[in-house]
Design an enzyme around this catalytic site. Sequence first.
Site, PDB file in Angstrom:
ATOM      1  N   VAL A 328       0.837  -1.198   0.000  1.00 29.41           N
ATOM      2  CA  VAL A 328       0.000   0.000   0.000  1.00 29.41           C
ATOM      3  C   VAL A 328       0.881   1.260   0.000  1.00 29.41           C
ATOM      4  O   VAL A 328       0.373   2.366  -0.149  1.00 29.41           O
ATOM      5  CB  VAL A 328      -0.979  -0.005   1.207  1.00 29.41           C
ATOM      6  CG1 VAL A 328      -1.934  -1.186   1.080  1.00 29.41           C
ATOM      7  CG2 VAL A 328      -0.235  -0.067   2.538  1.00 29.41           C
ATOM      8  N   HIS A 344      -4.190  -4.271  -2.929  1.00 23.72           N
ATOM      9  CA  HIS A 344      -4.600  -4.164  -1.520  1.00 23.72           C
ATOM     10  C   HIS A 344      -4.840  -2.716  -1.093  1.00 23.72           C
ATOM     11  O   HIS A 344      -4.867  -2.424   0.100  1.00 23.72           O
ATOM     12  CB  HIS A 344      -3.545  -4.811  -0.610  1.00 23.72           C
ATOM     13  CG  HIS A 344      -3.512  -6.305  -0.719  1.00 23.72           C
ATOM     14  ND1 HIS A 344      -2.508  -7.075  -0.187  1.00 23.72           N
ATOM     15  CD2 HIS A 344      -4.359  -7.185  -1.306  1.00 23.72           C
ATOM     16  CE1 HIS A 344      -2.731  -8.356  -0.445  1.00 23.72           C
ATOM     17  NE2 HIS A 344      -3.852  -8.443  -1.130  1.00 23.72           N
ATOM     18  N   CYS A 375     -17.600  12.191   5.705  1.00 27.46           N
ATOM     19  CA  CYS A 375     -17.988  12.442   4.313  1.00 27.46           C
ATOM     20  C   CYS A 375     -19.234  13.346   4.326  1.00 27.46           C
ATOM     21  O   CYS A 375     -19.923  13.446   5.355  1.00 27.46           O
ATOM     22  CB  CYS A 375     -18.296  11.097   3.669  1.00 27.46           C
ATOM     23  SG  CYS A 375     -18.899  11.181   1.981  1.00 27.46           S
ATOM     24  N   GLY A 412       9.665 -10.618  -3.276  1.00 24.87           N
ATOM     25  CA  GLY A 412       9.514 -10.295  -1.859  1.00 24.87           C
ATOM     26  C   GLY A 412       8.122 -10.454  -1.281  1.00 24.87           C
ATOM     27  O   GLY A 412       7.596  -9.531  -0.667  1.00 24.87           O
ATOM     28  N   SER A 414       5.743 -13.411   0.996  1.00 25.74           N
ATOM     29  CA  SER A 414       5.863 -14.692   1.690  1.00 25.74           C
ATOM     30  C   SER A 414       4.941 -15.761   1.120  1.00 25.74           C
ATOM     31  O   SER A 414       5.022 -16.919   1.525  1.00 25.74           O
ATOM     32  CB  SER A 414       5.575 -14.485   3.181  1.00 25.74           C
ATOM     33  OG  SER A 414       4.281 -13.935   3.324  1.00 25.74           O
ATOM     34  N   ALA A 454      16.046  -7.772  -2.864  1.00 25.26           N
ATOM     35  CA  ALA A 454      15.469  -7.165  -4.062  1.00 25.26           C
ATOM     36  C   ALA A 454      16.461  -6.207  -4.732  1.00 25.26           C
ATOM     37  O   ALA A 454      16.623  -6.233  -5.953  1.00 25.26           O
ATOM     38  CB  ALA A 454      14.180  -6.435  -3.695  1.00 25.26           C
TER      39      ALA A 454
HETATM   40  N1  APR Z   1      14.201  -8.297  -0.731  1.00 27.89           N
HETATM   41  C1  APR Z   1      13.264  -9.178  -1.166  1.00 27.89           C
HETATM   42  N2  APR Z   1      12.453  -9.848  -0.336  1.00 27.89           N
HETATM   43  C2  APR Z   1      12.565  -9.627   0.975  1.00 27.89           C
HETATM   44  C3  APR Z   1      13.503  -8.716   1.513  1.00 27.89           C
HETATM   45  C4  APR Z   1      14.357  -8.045   0.588  1.00 27.89           C
HETATM   46  N3  APR Z   1      15.281  -7.168   0.998  1.00 27.89           N
HETATM   47  N4  APR Z   1      13.372  -8.717   2.871  1.00 27.89           N
HETATM   48  C5  APR Z   1      12.391  -9.585   3.151  1.00 27.89           C
HETATM   49  N5  APR Z   1      11.885 -10.142   2.018  1.00 27.89           N
HETATM   50  C6  APR Z   1      10.823 -11.125   1.856  1.00 27.89           C
HETATM   51  C7  APR Z   1      10.680 -12.066   3.009  1.00 27.89           C
HETATM   52  O1  APR Z   1      11.522 -13.196   2.815  1.00 27.89           O
HETATM   53  C8  APR Z   1       9.210 -12.455   2.920  1.00 27.89           C
HETATM   54  O2  APR Z   1       9.032 -13.584   2.084  1.00 27.89           O
HETATM   55  O3  APR Z   1       9.595 -10.405   1.805  1.00 27.89           O
HETATM   56  C9  APR Z   1       8.551 -11.261   2.248  1.00 27.89           C
HETATM   57  C10 APR Z   1       7.636 -10.468   3.159  1.00 27.89           C
HETATM   58  O4  APR Z   1       6.536 -11.245   3.482  1.00 27.89           O
HETATM   59  P1  APR Z   1       5.248 -10.609   4.202  1.00 27.89           P
HETATM   60  O5  APR Z   1       5.680  -9.791   5.350  1.00 27.89           O
HETATM   61  O6  APR Z   1       4.311 -11.723   4.483  1.00 27.89           O
HETATM   62  O7  APR Z   1       4.673  -9.614   3.105  1.00 27.89           O
HETATM   63  P2  APR Z   1       3.684  -9.909   1.908  1.00 27.89           P
HETATM   64  O8  APR Z   1       3.906 -11.264   1.329  1.00 27.89           O
HETATM   65  O9  APR Z   1       3.759  -8.747   0.994  1.00 27.89           O
HETATM   66  O10 APR Z   1       2.284  -9.881   2.633  1.00 27.89           O
HETATM   67  C11 APR Z   1       1.113 -10.059   1.868  1.00 27.89           C
HETATM   68  O11 APR Z   1      -0.249  -9.735   3.764  1.00 27.89           O
HETATM   69  O12 APR Z   1      -0.554  -8.649   5.764  1.00 27.89           O
HETATM   70  C12 APR Z   1      -0.940  -8.711   4.462  1.00 27.89           C
HETATM   71  O13 APR Z   1      -1.957  -7.062   3.183  1.00 27.89           O
HETATM   72  C13 APR Z   1      -0.722  -7.419   3.714  1.00 27.89           C
HETATM   73  O14 APR Z   1      -0.062  -7.087   1.432  1.00 27.89           O
HETATM   74  C14 APR Z   1       0.233  -7.794   2.619  1.00 27.89           C
HETATM   75  C15 APR Z   1      -0.011  -9.268   2.465  1.00 27.89           C
END
Ligand code: APR
Length: 466
Positions: A328, A344, A375, A412, A414, A454
């Site tokens: 976001v 999202h 609003c 990046g 999870s 990344a």
């Molecule tokens: N470069 C690339 N990846 C990275 C780095 C980096 N420097 N640092 C961490 N990561 C990876 C981690 O290994 C992990 O797999 O980024 C991922 C972050 O995972 P989450 O915190 O679960 O984030 P995300 O997958 O975007 O979450 C999805 O969940 O909570 C909700 O709405 C929220 O959009 C979000 C969604």
Amino acid sequence: MFVLAAAAVALVAGAVASVAGFGIGSLLTPLFASRLGVQAAVVVVSVPHFAATVLRAWRLRASIDRTVLVRFGVASAAGGLAGALLHGRIHSPALGVVFGCLLVFAGLMGATGLSKKMRFGRRTAWLAGVVSGGFGGLVGNQGGIRSAALLGFDVSREAFVATGTAVGVVVDLARLPVYLATGWRDVARAWPLALATTASVLAGTLAGEKVLRRIPGARRLHVGALRFGFVKPIEIAPDDRVFVLTGAGISAESGVRTFRDAGGLWEQYRFEDVASPEAWVRDPALVWRFYSARRAQAKTVSPNAAHVALAELERALGDRLFLCTQNVDPLHERGGSRRVVHMHGELMKSRCERCDRPPFEDEALYETADAIARCACGGRIRPHIVWFGEVPMFLDDIARELAACTVFVTIGSSGAVYPAAGFVSRVRHARRVYVGPEEPDNARAFDEHRFGKATEVVPTLFSVRS
Ligand code: APR
């Protein structure tokens, strides 16, 4: 005297292997052979080789590509075992010639760029593993062949070295017991040499790492053609369509906290309390305090090299790139991307909880229930965010682009939150690549992993053909 000289060479060999990914066998075996004969040299070198390889693999463990390790390592181990068993039986100078030719061939493939055109399928990968492991067992040196064979896999620069090293450990584990069982007399006789060179290669390994660390990040990736020159970018042909899905990981190096990593947001908060429709009904002020803190922080952060690289990719591909983010934050836009699909929602926008008034730019911070803006219709202003239990945005556009894409890259994320985590399973027709420092939950659905951060991987990830 010879032991001292060998220890000095071992120091250099350890440092070279730290940088190049291999070199201990190549440097030490001929030296030992001049004194002990080839047969005994192979056995004695295996001791410092094993120690240094284990140390390097341990230090690099975060970057090991497990899929490639399994595909390639099992075959290498089988080859290593067979080679070690043969080692005791066959003794032919012709083998040295064949081996030398293979090394030259491996070097030529890298130098001429031939290796960059190769992509190993499962069967060839097995074969390459058996051959390189076999030579490892037989003549004590497999690094060159292993590296050439590994070139065919699409792994990131860091993963190339880490995985090659881990394969080295696997081969050593297979061949060392055979060597020790058959050649323990050689080791016993040359124990001062084995001991001194083991200590030296370990010291050299650590020294080599220090040298590498001193080189600035981006430059470090280009150091040593052997270490880094071999990893192929993803080639984008004129008829390719690229779907990039980003997650919190792409913004991590800009200082935005991820959700599920150690120290992530969901360690400090329960998402049910701050990011759900129920939370909004129960305690809207708490929800706004959470998003106000995110807004305040978003104002202080800047896009990183990965955001910028994706903006450049957009300039090269136009609408053949579909950039979909779960984030976001506004960092893709700040990095220069024009067409970002925020499935999202967007932190810097708000909307009415009740009427259809379109979302609007809003950077305000709301700390108390009374402060929350209203609003014209009387409804409260809520964050323009898709909460848990709500339906993500732009799903029709996303479905269309998933069906049309030929390359699908996740950076990046999870792989824990659906529907985004399921996109990769809907693009079996496309090349599927994951970028990040560790395996996501949905790792098995990807064809390739480019392990690394990344900012290290994305800037050189794509090569656009015109
Ligand atoms: N470069 C690339 N990846 C990275 C780095 C980096 N420097 N640092 C961490 N990561 C990876 C981690 O290994 C992990 O797999 O980024 C991922 C972050 O995972 P989450 O915190 O679960 O984030 P995300 O997958 O975007 O979450 C999805 O969940 O909570 C909700 O709405 C929220 O959009 C979000 C969604």
